[in-house]
Design an enzyme around this catalytic site. Structure first.
Site, PDB file in Angstrom:
ATOM      1  N   GLY A 174      97.055  81.141 -44.147  1.00  0.00           N
ATOM      2  CA  GLY A 174      97.541  80.158 -44.823  1.00  0.00           C
ATOM      3  C   GLY A 174      97.930  79.213 -44.199  1.00  0.00           C
ATOM      4  O   GLY A 174      98.352  79.800 -43.076  1.00  0.00           O
ATOM      5  N   VAL A 234     101.381  78.243 -44.354  1.00  0.00           N
ATOM      6  CA  VAL A 234     102.668  78.885 -43.883  1.00  0.00           C
ATOM      7  C   VAL A 234     102.881  79.695 -42.803  1.00  0.00           C
ATOM      8  O   VAL A 234     102.686  80.293 -41.254  1.00  0.00           O
ATOM      9  CB  VAL A 234     103.644  79.454 -45.356  1.00  0.00           C
ATOM     10  CG1 VAL A 234     105.087  79.419 -44.322  1.00  0.00           C
ATOM     11  CG2 VAL A 234     103.643  77.860 -45.495  1.00  0.00           C
ATOM     12  N   ALA A 284      99.304  83.762 -51.918  1.00  0.00           N
ATOM     13  CA  ALA A 284     100.084  82.661 -53.152  1.00  0.00           C
ATOM     14  C   ALA A 284      98.075  82.180 -53.365  1.00  0.00           C
ATOM     15  O   ALA A 284      97.554  82.112 -52.640  1.00  0.00           O
ATOM     16  CB  ALA A 284     100.758  82.126 -53.383  1.00  0.00           C
ATOM     17  N   TYR A 285      98.416  82.495 -55.021  1.00  0.00           N
ATOM     18  CA  TYR A 285      97.256  81.691 -55.755  1.00  0.00           C
ATOM     19  C   TYR A 285      97.362  80.027 -55.335  1.00  0.00           C
ATOM     20  O   TYR A 285      98.813  79.947 -56.129  1.00  0.00           O
ATOM     21  CB  TYR A 285      96.822  81.980 -56.552  1.00  0.00           C
ATOM     22  CG  TYR A 285      95.707  81.918 -57.262  1.00  0.00           C
ATOM     23  CD1 TYR A 285      94.204  82.493 -57.953  1.00  0.00           C
ATOM     24  CD2 TYR A 285      95.903  79.699 -58.315  1.00  0.00           C
ATOM     25  CE1 TYR A 285      93.543  81.771 -58.122  1.00  0.00           C
ATOM     26  CE2 TYR A 285      94.726  79.427 -58.870  1.00  0.00           C
ATOM     27  CZ  TYR A 285      93.987  80.270 -59.253  1.00  0.00           C
ATOM     28  OH  TYR A 285      92.381  79.754 -59.956  1.00  0.00           O
ATOM     29  N   THR A 286      97.222  79.212 -54.391  1.00  0.00           N
ATOM     30  CA  THR A 286      98.216  78.077 -54.947  1.00  0.00           C
ATOM     31  C   THR A 286      97.202  76.503 -55.367  1.00  0.00           C
ATOM     32  O   THR A 286      97.468  75.601 -55.194  1.00  0.00           O
ATOM     33  CB  THR A 286      98.045  77.656 -53.400  1.00  0.00           C
ATOM     34  OG1 THR A 286      96.773  78.018 -52.261  1.00  0.00           O
ATOM     35  CG2 THR A 286      99.375  78.635 -52.577  1.00  0.00           C
ATOM     36  N   THR A 337     107.986  78.106 -54.495  1.00  0.00           N
ATOM     37  CA  THR A 337     107.408  76.130 -55.523  1.00  0.00           C
ATOM     38  C   THR A 337     108.769  75.559 -55.916  1.00  0.00           C
ATOM     39  O   THR A 337     109.022  75.818 -57.284  1.00  0.00           O
ATOM     40  CB  THR A 337     106.561  76.447 -55.663  1.00  0.00           C
ATOM     41  OG1 THR A 337     106.034  75.302 -56.265  1.00  0.00           O
ATOM     42  CG2 THR A 337     105.825  77.730 -57.148  1.00  0.00           C
ATOM     43  N   ASP A 338     108.386  74.700 -55.669  1.00  0.00           N
ATOM     44  CA  ASP A 338     109.312  72.994 -56.980  1.00  0.00           C
ATOM     45  C   ASP A 338     108.247  73.142 -58.065  1.00  0.00           C
ATOM     46  O   ASP A 338     109.288  72.769 -58.904  1.00  0.00           O
ATOM     47  CB  ASP A 338     109.520  71.429 -55.914  1.00  0.00           C
ATOM     48  CG  ASP A 338     107.499  71.496 -55.568  1.00  0.00           C
ATOM     49  OD1 ASP A 338     106.836  72.568 -55.601  1.00  0.00           O
ATOM     50  OD2 ASP A 338     107.162  70.284 -56.015  1.00  0.00           O
ATOM     51  N   TYR A 392      99.683  77.626 -62.653  1.00  0.00           N
ATOM     52  CA  TYR A 392     100.733  77.858 -61.563  1.00  0.00           C
ATOM     53  C   TYR A 392     101.549  78.088 -61.054  1.00  0.00           C
ATOM     54  O   TYR A 392     102.444  78.808 -60.576  1.00  0.00           O
ATOM     55  CB  TYR A 392      99.945  76.946 -60.183  1.00  0.00           C
ATOM     56  CG  TYR A 392     100.769  77.037 -58.991  1.00  0.00           C
ATOM     57  CD1 TYR A 392     100.392  77.858 -58.581  1.00  0.00           C
ATOM     58  CD2 TYR A 392     101.887  76.107 -58.826  1.00  0.00           C
ATOM     59  CE1 TYR A 392     101.286  78.297 -56.667  1.00  0.00           C
ATOM     60  CE2 TYR A 392     102.885  75.683 -57.263  1.00  0.00           C
ATOM     61  CZ  TYR A 392     101.981  77.195 -56.579  1.00  0.00           C
ATOM     62  OH  TYR A 392     102.301  77.023 -55.209  1.00  0.00           O
ATOM     63  N   LYS A 442     103.689  81.433 -60.280  1.00  0.00           N
ATOM     64  CA  LYS A 442     105.325  81.109 -58.963  1.00  0.00           C
ATOM     65  C   LYS A 442     106.707  82.105 -59.906  1.00  0.00           C
ATOM     66  O   LYS A 442     107.563  82.799 -59.284  1.00  0.00           O
ATOM     67  CB  LYS A 442     105.335  80.526 -58.438  1.00  0.00           C
ATOM     68  CG  LYS A 442     103.476  80.018 -57.426  1.00  0.00           C
ATOM     69  CD  LYS A 442     103.596  80.957 -56.834  1.00  0.00           C
ATOM     70  CE  LYS A 442     104.584  81.140 -55.793  1.00  0.00           C
ATOM     71  NZ  LYS A 442     104.410  81.843 -54.671  1.00  0.00           N
TER      72      LYS A 442
HETATM   73  N1  NAP Z   1     100.980  73.930 -50.378  1.00  0.00           N
HETATM   74  C1  NAP Z   1     101.676  73.591 -50.699  1.00  0.00           C
HETATM   75  O1  NAP Z   1     102.200  71.963 -51.129  1.00  0.00           O
HETATM   76  C2  NAP Z   1     103.373  74.437 -51.087  1.00  0.00           C
HETATM   77  C3  NAP Z   1     103.990  73.741 -52.200  1.00  0.00           C
HETATM   78  C4  NAP Z   1     105.127  74.562 -52.785  1.00  0.00           C
HETATM   79  C5  NAP Z   1     105.011  75.843 -52.309  1.00  0.00           C
HETATM   80  N2  NAP Z   1     104.035  76.098 -51.827  1.00  0.00           N
HETATM   81  C6  NAP Z   1     104.398  77.909 -51.827  1.00  0.00           C
HETATM   82  O2  NAP Z   1     104.186  78.438 -50.191  1.00  0.00           O
HETATM   83  C7  NAP Z   1     103.174  79.657 -49.901  1.00  0.00           C
HETATM   84  C8  NAP Z   1     102.291  79.483 -48.808  1.00  0.00           C
HETATM   85  O3  NAP Z   1     101.630  78.873 -49.772  1.00  0.00           O
HETATM   86  P1  NAP Z   1     100.378  77.881 -48.449  1.00  0.00           P
HETATM   87  O4  NAP Z   1     100.706  76.244 -48.480  1.00  0.00           O
HETATM   88  O5  NAP Z   1     100.745  78.608 -46.943  1.00  0.00           O
HETATM   89  O6  NAP Z   1      98.945  77.319 -49.089  1.00  0.00           O
HETATM   90  P2  NAP Z   1      97.305  78.538 -49.195  1.00  0.00           P
HETATM   91  O7  NAP Z   1      97.205  77.859 -47.285  1.00  0.00           O
HETATM   92  O8  NAP Z   1      96.600  78.247 -49.817  1.00  0.00           O
HETATM   93  O9  NAP Z   1      97.841  80.427 -48.147  1.00  0.00           O
HETATM   94  C9  NAP Z   1      98.087  80.640 -49.416  1.00  0.00           C
HETATM   95  C10 NAP Z   1      97.574  82.293 -48.597  1.00  0.00           C
HETATM   96  O10 NAP Z   1      97.592  83.279 -49.827  1.00  0.00           O
HETATM   97  C11 NAP Z   1      96.209  83.949 -49.734  1.00  0.00           C
HETATM   98  N3  NAP Z   1      95.936  84.457 -50.779  1.00  0.00           N
HETATM   99  C12 NAP Z   1      95.642  84.540 -52.146  1.00  0.00           C
HETATM  100  N4  NAP Z   1      95.261  85.501 -52.173  1.00  0.00           N
HETATM  101  C13 NAP Z   1      95.073  86.908 -51.498  1.00  0.00           C
HETATM  102  C14 NAP Z   1      94.991  88.675 -52.311  1.00  0.00           C
HETATM  103  N5  NAP Z   1      94.605  88.561 -53.151  1.00  0.00           N
HETATM  104  N6  NAP Z   1      96.255  88.420 -51.240  1.00  0.00           N
HETATM  105  C15 NAP Z   1      96.407  88.731 -50.130  1.00  0.00           C
HETATM  106  N7  NAP Z   1      96.563  87.308 -49.651  1.00  0.00           N
HETATM  107  C16 NAP Z   1      95.719  85.960 -50.150  1.00  0.00           C
HETATM  108  C17 NAP Z   1      95.026  83.560 -48.887  1.00  0.00           C
HETATM  109  O11 NAP Z   1      94.402  83.792 -48.465  1.00  0.00           O
HETATM  110  P3  NAP Z   1      93.385  83.484 -48.367  1.00  0.00           P
HETATM  111  O12 NAP Z   1      92.557  82.582 -48.247  1.00  0.00           O
HETATM  112  O13 NAP Z   1      92.201  84.861 -47.364  1.00  0.00           O
HETATM  113  O14 NAP Z   1      92.203  84.061 -49.368  1.00  0.00           O
HETATM  114  C18 NAP Z   1      95.658  82.292 -48.326  1.00  0.00           C
HETATM  115  O15 NAP Z   1      95.584  82.161 -46.519  1.00  0.00           O
HETATM  116  C19 NAP Z   1     103.114  80.195 -51.896  1.00  0.00           C
HETATM  117  O16 NAP Z   1     104.094  80.767 -51.857  1.00  0.00           O
HETATM  118  C20 NAP Z   1     103.278  78.355 -51.889  1.00  0.00           C
HETATM  119  O17 NAP Z   1     103.219  78.665 -53.313  1.00  0.00           O
HETATM  120  C21 NAP Z   1     103.211  75.889 -51.182  1.00  0.00           C
END
Ligand code: NAP
Length: 305
Positions: A13, A15, A71-73, A112-113, A136, A140
């Site tokens: 993902g 991060v 995460a499921y984002t 997350t926020d 979501y 979380k």
């Molecule tokens: N993006 C934002 O703006 C944001 C803001 C606040 C907090 N966060 C938090 O930051 C963290 C990282 O977010 P990110 O932006 O890096 O999200 P991301 O790009 O959507 O990455 C999340 C990863 O989780 C993996 N995933 C989904 N289902 C899974 C499962 N069953 N088993 C294992 N892996 C699984 C996905 O892999 P696949 O694609 O291969 O399914 C994806 O690569 C999360 O906890 C999110 O809640 C993100």
């Protein structure tokens, strides 16, 4: 002092990719499986992966840490698929935390926020009352609780408005829309802190170094974003400027004029006070981070048509 060994579920993902790139550049032992290699919703697979990682780290005399970025984002999609969101954001972290507890591995869990209602008028402290308004956010928050109640040595790191070279995000969307339209409207009544995934990854690793040596902060819930705050509108203008495009092509609009399926927080700035009190380095300003991101990964952000 021996080096770190880091297991990063969700390693493909936004991060997770940054974490694994930084760790590889530091020649740290890193295992960053994507969901195809390690599905967090499969408890046996999670336990096997954690046990195997603990063994490899032990054999190499390294200090192991698990950083969960999986995460499921998909905020809107979660509304119609709450069971799947719960499996990934609650049941998955629960299995991971239990396996970490049983192997005595410290766990950093990213959140997350969106756990907050988003109606504050000052930055949220980690101790402020939560009140998620979306599936979501609720899943979380539940995920945070199961991790904290698992008995594992665990820390929650909440972040916000993440963008990076890997995956879809607001910076890439702005670059694409700039190539497709003369002008666009962006909401100016939602305030937050844009956060470069690479800065967040460095912050997580600073915390990982502490927890791996048993000197992790007492406070188990921390906030980590680039510093400062802005609206999506001003962020969009800054992106246009950084891409050498005319920022006046971006017009302000209200959330009411740009309805989304799921309500977005009006104000979700996260305070970095607890992070700093824990002795951790504050992340640079969102403006400096944007500039640095476009220097480091410019090609990944620019739209290729
Ligand atoms: N993006 C934002 O703006 C944001 C803001 C606040 C907090 N966060 C938090 O930051 C963290 C990282 O977010 P990110 O932006 O890096 O999200 P991301 O790009 O959507 O990455 C999340 C990863 O989780 C993996 N995933 C989904 N289902 C899974 C499962 N069953 N088993 C294992 N892996 C699984 C996905 O892999 P696949 O694609 O291969 O399914 C994806 O690569 C999360 O906890 C999110 O809640 C993100």
């Amino acid at each position: 002092m021996t080096g770190l060994a880091v297991l990063v579920p969700g390693g493909q993902g936004q991060v997770g990719s940054e974490l694994s790139a930084i760790l590889r550049s530091r020649e740290t032992l890193v295992h960053a499986p994507g969901s195809a290699e390690l599905d967090l919703t499969d408890p046996e697979a999670v336990r096997d992966a954690v046990d195997a990682f603990a063994e490899v780290a032990g054999d190499a005399e390294l200090r192991p840490v698990v950083i969960n970025t999986a995460a499921y984002t998909a905020v809107d999609a979660a509304e119609s698929d709450p069971e799947r969101a719960r499996e990934i954001n609650v049941a998955g972290p629960a299995s991971l935390a239990e396996a970490c507890r049983d192997s005595d591995l410290p766990l950093l869990h990213v959140s997350t926020d969106y756990v907050f209602p988003g109606d504050a008028d000052r930055p949220y402290e980690p101790t402020d009352e939560t009140g998620p308004r979306t599936v979501y956010g609720r899943t979380k928050l539940e995920g945070e609780r199961v991790v904290l109640e698992s008995g594992a040595r665990a820390w929650i790191v909440r972040t916000a408005w993440v963008y990076g070279a890997h995956g879809g995000n607001f910076v890439k969307t702005m670059a694409r829309l700039a190539a497709q339209r003369d002008a666009l409207s962006v909401v100016d009544d939602q305030i937050g802190s844009p956060t470069w995934a690479a800065d967040l990854a460095r912050g997580l690793l600073e915390l990982a170094e502490l927890v791996a040596t048993g000197t992790g902060p007492q406070q188990q819930v921390l906030h980590c974003t680039n510093s400062g705050s802005t609206s999506w509108f001003d962020f969009a203008r800054a992106i246009f400027t950084a891409l050498d495009l005319d920022p006046n092509r971006v017009n302000p609009c209200s959330s009411a004029e740009y309805p989304t399926r799921t309500p977005r927080p009006a104000y979700s700035v996260l305070s970095g006070n607890a992070w700093q009190h824990a002795g951790l380095t504050p992340l640079q300003s969102w403006q400096d981070a944007l500039e640095a991101a476009l220097v480091a990964d410019g090609e990944a952000f620019r739209h290729r048509g």
